[in-house]
Enzyme design. Sequence first.
Site, PDB file in Angstrom:
ATOM      1  N   LYS A 169       0.860  -1.180   0.000  1.00  0.00           N
ATOM      2  CA  LYS A 169       0.000   0.000   0.000  1.00  0.00           C
ATOM      3  C   LYS A 169       0.897   1.231   0.000  1.00  0.00           C
ATOM      4  O   LYS A 169       1.636   1.485   0.947  1.00  0.00           O
ATOM      5  CB  LYS A 169      -0.916   0.001   1.224  1.00  0.00           C
ATOM      6  CG  LYS A 169      -1.849   1.210   1.270  1.00  0.00           C
ATOM      7  CD  LYS A 169      -2.760   1.144   2.487  1.00  0.00           C
ATOM      8  CE  LYS A 169      -3.694   2.343   2.552  1.00  0.00           C
ATOM      9  NZ  LYS A 169      -4.572   2.291   3.733  1.00  0.00           N
ATOM     10  N   LYS A 201      -2.080  -1.612  -3.792  1.00  0.00           N
ATOM     11  CA  LYS A 201      -2.935  -0.422  -3.782  1.00  0.00           C
ATOM     12  C   LYS A 201      -2.059   0.813  -3.941  1.00  0.00           C
ATOM     13  O   LYS A 201      -1.064   0.938  -3.213  1.00  0.00           O
ATOM     14  CB  LYS A 201      -3.709  -0.363  -2.452  1.00  0.00           C
ATOM     15  CG  LYS A 201      -4.648   0.818  -2.310  1.00  0.00           C
ATOM     16  CD  LYS A 201      -5.353   0.797  -0.964  1.00  0.00           C
ATOM     17  CE  LYS A 201      -6.304   1.978  -0.842  1.00  0.00           C
ATOM     18  NZ  LYS A 201      -6.993   2.019   0.459  1.00  0.00           N
TER      19      LYS A 201
END
Length: 331
Positions: free
Chosen positions: A196, A255
């Site tokens: 992320k 992400k």
Amino acid sequence: MFPLHRNRRLRTNGSIRSLVRETIVTPNDFMFPMFIAEGTNVEIAIPSMPGIYRRSLDLTVKEVKELWNLGIKAVNIYVKVDDRLKDNTGKEAWNPDGLMQRAIRSIKHAVPGMIVMPDVALDPYSIYGHDGIIKNGDVANDETVDALVRMAVSHAEAGADFAAPSDMMDGRVLRLRQGLDSAGFQNVGIMSYSAKYASAFYGPFRDALDSAPKDAEIEVPKDKKTYQMDYANRIEAIKEAVQDVEEGADIVMVKPGIAYLDIVREVKNAVNVPVSVFHVSGEYAMIKAASERGWLDHDRVMIEQLYCIKRAGADLISTYFAKEAAILLNK
């Protein structure tokens, strides 16, 4: 070798192109992120994300039933927490009667087959907007992980199918696995937000939950770069994903999505578990904004991006386009 091989033979018409198509996207590939609010018959539009709303539990359940009928079998859920319940411990995150816990129970009662993956992070519960507990001017890793374990166990008790830690603390997957197993939830999975990045593409999401870092009377980090990853890094993403698998992750996530397809492929090549991708709020908002101005064909660009994410190696795609795409694909 030309002229023996003419690659265009396999592009002659739509029928042959569909026969040799390498990547197929269906509603089975989608997870739908949902924002949940307190109240009854509440539907609050998110201006930076046209078509996406914060909904109360009654309307959330109605939406989940519609998603299920479209063939979407998983939801990621996020809650808008009342400011009065926020502090620096995150204790509301494991309240058995908290909004998240009630949401999990409501969804599982209404549609038992829907896979529910509640977000495991403290930022919606933090007075500072950070994903963990602030101590000595930074996010305290180990204290935060202890809180995340309590949070994940409470989700499992409410009926969640997966814990989905999005916090990026070190060692949290191992501790979550140990905590869930000790509480008797060996079959509750972990979908870890493994790679992320500290991305500017999250802006609309933070508007939806009011979870951006805030000014405070004490020293706090001004952003999330001490725990989310530097977007300049590639090898680090592979290391994070591999470590999460070693610690017990059942699914790993990259992400954002479209801007990070090289990372998706690298992670897919490195791990032996399913790879999910979060097609994030900023990526959604850009398509909506451009199509509203007539600069892009909304549906064609939406479907193209979803195909590109899957082609790069995604097994699952968490996307705000899930419902719209499922309707289109089902036609």
